[in-house]
Design a protein around this motif. Structure first.
Motif, PDB file in Angstrom:
ATOM      1  N   VAL A  20      -0.898  -3.372   7.563  1.00 18.40           N
ATOM      2  CA  VAL A  20      -0.119  -3.196   6.507  1.00 18.40           C
ATOM      3  C   VAL A  20       0.710  -2.434   7.366  1.00 18.40           C
ATOM      4  CG1 VAL A  20       1.023  -2.569   4.561  1.00 18.40           C
ATOM      5  CG2 VAL A  20      -1.500  -3.966   4.873  1.00 18.40           C
ATOM      6  N   ILE A  21       1.792  -2.350   7.506  1.00 16.00           N
ATOM      7  CA  ILE A  21       2.937  -1.007   7.741  1.00 16.00           C
ATOM      8  C   ILE A  21       4.129  -1.687   6.849  1.00 16.00           C
ATOM      9  CG2 ILE A  21       4.636   0.637   9.890  1.00 16.00           C
ATOM     10  CD1 ILE A  21       2.694  -1.620  11.551  1.00 16.00           C
ATOM     11  N   GLU A  22       4.328  -1.018   6.988  1.00 17.81           N
ATOM     12  CA  GLU A  22       5.726  -0.347   5.311  1.00 17.81           C
ATOM     13  C   GLU A  22       6.533   0.542   5.562  1.00 17.81           C
ATOM     14  OE1 GLU A  22       8.016  -2.368   2.443  1.00 17.81           O
ATOM     15  OE2 GLU A  22       5.843  -3.300   2.891  1.00 17.81           O
ATOM     16  N   PHE A  23       7.761  -0.354   6.152  1.00 14.17           N
ATOM     17  CA  PHE A  23       9.453   1.109   6.578  1.00 14.17           C
ATOM     18  C   PHE A  23       9.696   1.836   5.671  1.00 14.17           C
ATOM     19  CE2 PHE A  23       8.649  -1.765   9.881  1.00 14.17           C
ATOM     20  CZ  PHE A  23       8.755  -0.415  11.760  1.00 14.17           C
ATOM     21  N   GLY A  24      10.210   3.715   5.568  1.00 13.86           N
ATOM     22  CA  GLY A  24      10.617   4.110   4.487  1.00 13.86           C
ATOM     23  C   GLY A  24      12.286   3.614   4.582  1.00 13.86           C
ATOM     24  N   PHE A  35      -4.587  -0.182   7.954  1.00 15.51           N
ATOM     25  CA  PHE A  35      -5.344  -0.386   9.135  1.00 15.51           C
ATOM     26  C   PHE A  35      -6.991  -0.240   8.677  1.00 15.51           C
ATOM     27  CE2 PHE A  35      -2.824   0.974  12.631  1.00 15.51           C
ATOM     28  CZ  PHE A  35      -1.361   0.681  11.901  1.00 15.51           C
ATOM     29  N   ASP A  36      -6.646  -1.537   7.725  1.00 14.35           N
ATOM     30  CA  ASP A  36      -8.770  -1.714   7.463  1.00 14.35           C
ATOM     31  C   ASP A  36      -9.518  -1.025   9.005  1.00 14.35           C
ATOM     32  OD1 ASP A  36     -10.907  -3.042   6.515  1.00 14.35           O
ATOM     33  OD2 ASP A  36      -9.866  -4.616   5.208  1.00 14.35           O
ATOM     34  N   ALA A  42     -10.370   2.321   4.867  1.00 18.36           N
ATOM     35  CA  ALA A  42      -8.879   1.743   5.873  1.00 18.36           C
ATOM     36  C   ALA A  42      -7.636   3.783   7.156  1.00 18.36           C
ATOM     37  CB  ALA A  42      -8.316   1.418   4.715  1.00 18.36           C
ATOM     38  N   ASN A  43      -7.716   3.378   7.616  1.00 17.95           N
ATOM     39  CA  ASN A  43      -6.662   3.987   8.364  1.00 17.95           C
ATOM     40  C   ASN A  43      -5.716   4.692   7.525  1.00 17.95           C
ATOM     41  OD1 ASN A  43      -4.797   5.951   9.963  1.00 17.95           O
ATOM     42  ND2 ASN A  43      -6.395   5.551  11.722  1.00 17.95           N
ATOM     43  N   VAL A  44      -4.779   5.161   6.699  1.00 13.65           N
ATOM     44  CA  VAL A  44      -4.124   4.891   6.069  1.00 13.65           C
ATOM     45  C   VAL A  44      -3.163   6.867   6.194  1.00 13.65           C
ATOM     46  CG1 VAL A  44      -4.903   3.952   3.825  1.00 13.65           C
ATOM     47  CG2 VAL A  44      -5.172   6.506   3.983  1.00 13.65           C
ATOM     48  N   GLY A  45      -2.002   6.295   6.275  1.00 13.27           N
ATOM     49  CA  GLY A  45      -0.953   7.531   6.357  1.00 13.27           C
ATOM     50  C   GLY A  45       0.721   6.977   6.932  1.00 13.27           C
ATOM     51  N   TYR A  46       0.865   8.001   6.907  1.00 14.46           N
ATOM     52  CA  TYR A  46       2.959   7.756   7.116  1.00 14.46           C
ATOM     53  C   TYR A  46       3.165   9.346   7.432  1.00 14.46           C
ATOM     54  CZ  TYR A  46       7.468   9.358   4.529  1.00 14.46           C
ATOM     55  OH  TYR A  46       8.740   9.317   4.621  1.00 14.46           O
ATOM     56  N   GLY A  47       4.879   8.809   8.482  1.00 19.29           N
ATOM     57  CA  GLY A  47       5.487   9.951   9.599  1.00 19.29           C
ATOM     58  C   GLY A  47       6.431   9.188   9.015  1.00 19.29           C
ATOM     59  N   GLU A  48       7.598  10.841   9.496  1.00 18.97           N
ATOM     60  CA  GLU A  48       8.745  10.752   9.042  1.00 18.97           C
ATOM     61  C   GLU A  48       9.840  11.764  10.556  1.00 18.97           C
ATOM     62  OE1 GLU A  48      10.992  13.538   5.990  1.00 18.97           O
ATOM     63  OE2 GLU A  48       9.406  11.805   5.298  1.00 18.97           O
ATOM     64  N   VAL A  49      10.700  10.930  10.863  1.00 20.76           N
ATOM     65  CA  VAL A  49      11.082  11.805  12.057  1.00 20.76           C
ATOM     66  C   VAL A  49      12.386  13.040  11.376  1.00 20.76           C
ATOM     67  CG1 VAL A  49      13.516  11.876  13.756  1.00 20.76           C
ATOM     68  CG2 VAL A  49      11.730   9.640  13.634  1.00 20.76           C
ATOM     69  N   ARG A  65       5.048  10.373  -0.173  1.00 19.13           N
ATOM     70  CA  ARG A  65       6.105   8.955   0.508  1.00 19.13           C
ATOM     71  C   ARG A  65       4.800   8.145   0.881  1.00 19.13           C
ATOM     72  NH1 ARG A  65       9.816  13.369   2.965  1.00 19.13           N
ATOM     73  NH2 ARG A  65      11.051  14.647   0.643  1.00 19.13           N
ATOM     74  N   LEU A  66       4.392   8.369   1.003  1.00 20.82           N
ATOM     75  CA  LEU A  66       2.378   7.496   1.270  1.00 20.82           C
ATOM     76  C   LEU A  66       2.382   6.630  -0.041  1.00 20.82           C
ATOM     77  CD1 LEU A  66       0.795   6.217   2.687  1.00 20.82           C
ATOM     78  CD2 LEU A  66      -0.493   7.905   2.374  1.00 20.82           C
ATOM     79  N   GLU A  67       2.447   7.006  -1.160  1.00 23.30           N
ATOM     80  CA  GLU A  67       1.952   6.680  -2.092  1.00 23.30           C
ATOM     81  C   GLU A  67       3.001   5.778  -2.316  1.00 23.30           C
ATOM     82  OE1 GLU A  67      -0.475   5.659  -4.812  1.00 23.30           O
ATOM     83  OE2 GLU A  67      -2.068   6.259  -3.295  1.00 23.30           O
ATOM     84  N   ALA A  68       4.219   6.244  -2.383  1.00 24.85           N
ATOM     85  CA  ALA A  68       5.441   5.347  -3.004  1.00 24.85           C
ATOM     86  C   ALA A  68       5.469   3.620  -2.151  1.00 24.85           C
ATOM     87  CB  ALA A  68       7.156   6.755  -2.766  1.00 24.85           C
ATOM     88  N   LEU A  69       4.793   4.048  -0.860  1.00 27.15           N
ATOM     89  CA  LEU A  69       5.360   2.941   0.332  1.00 27.15           C
ATOM     90  C   LEU A  69       4.150   1.661  -0.461  1.00 27.15           C
ATOM     91  CD1 LEU A  69       6.841   4.635   2.946  1.00 27.15           C
ATOM     92  CD2 LEU A  69       7.830   2.584   2.000  1.00 27.15           C
TER      93      LEU A  69
END
Length: 228
Positions: A20-24, A35-36, A42-49, A65-69
């Motif tokens: 799963v990929i959820e864009f901001g 990613f299961d 799962a490998n879970v994470g969040y990143g932003e520029v 922000r990770l939890e929001a998405l």
């Protein structure tokens, strides 16, 4: 620069067996992922520029922000890690001399996806070959020049395309159009994958797909919305 956070957490029921990929929605460009791994986690994470006009997010804000998405993605998570990553630009120039930098150390991180494995492998191979050739010729001081010549040929055209694509992706409408174009045409999807994970370029199929998607009406989505 980008600020990512990554950890491992139990897979939530709705995300088993999928990537799963959820864009901001607010802090763009950004995205969260889950990613299961196939072992219940799962490998879970969040990143932003990062942008000069706004403060860098704190660790707590990255989690928020990770939890929001991806609601529930961080529950019982562990091994959380994060580090600033230097994104690639169209002006990438490796230094000459005896020191050869590869991968992240050479500021080779895809500005669209934050991916760097392809760059690390490609430049690692090139660095090893350049060093071996320079030593074989008895001219170790020329290793950097050899390495720069090869890596520029391999990566520079691609980096120019990713730099342009990353600039375009800062506009929400372009990002949404790219997603719609990828869903509508497998060629566009494949070309975007090559651009974001390997050394692809902006192809005619991508340009046509984006243009067509931008001309279509955009309906409001039900995607989760981030908080400020």
């Amino acid at each position: 620069m980008t600020a990512p956070l990554r950890g491992y957490a139990p897979v939530t029921p709705g995300r088993r067996g999928v990537q799963v990929i959820e864009f901001g929605t607010r802090h763009q460009p950004s995205y969260a992922w889950s990613f299961d791994r196939g072992d219940g986690h799962a490998n879970v994470g969040y990143g932003e520029v990062l942008h000069g006009g706004r403060p860098a997010p704190t660790r707590a804000q990255l989690f928020e922000r990770l939890e929001a998405l991806l609601p529930g993605a961080t529950e019982e998570g562990r091994n959380w890690a994060g580090h600033l990553l230097p994104l690639s630009t169209a002006r990438w120039r490796p230094p000459a001399g005896r020191v050869l930098l590869a991968g992240d150390a050479a500021c080779l991180v895809n500005p669209l996806t934050g991916e760097g494995i392809h760059y690390a492998v490609a430049t690692g191979i090139a660095a090893g070959r350049a060093a071996a050739a320079a030593l074989r010729d008895g001219r170790p001081e020329q290793a950097g020049e050899r390495y720069a010549r090869v890596t520029r040929r391999i990566l520079l055209p691609h980096l120019r395309h990713t730099a342009l694509a990353a600039r375009l992706a800062r506009t929400a409408g372009v990002l949404e159009a790219g997603l719609r174009a990828s869903a509508a045409d497998q060629r566009v999807f494949d070309d975007f994958v090559e651009l974001g994970l390997a050394r692809g370029r902006l192809t005619p199929a991508v340009a046509f797909g984006l243009g067509r998607a931008l001309l279509t009406s955009v309906r409001p989505t039900d995607r989760p919305q981030e908080s400020a």
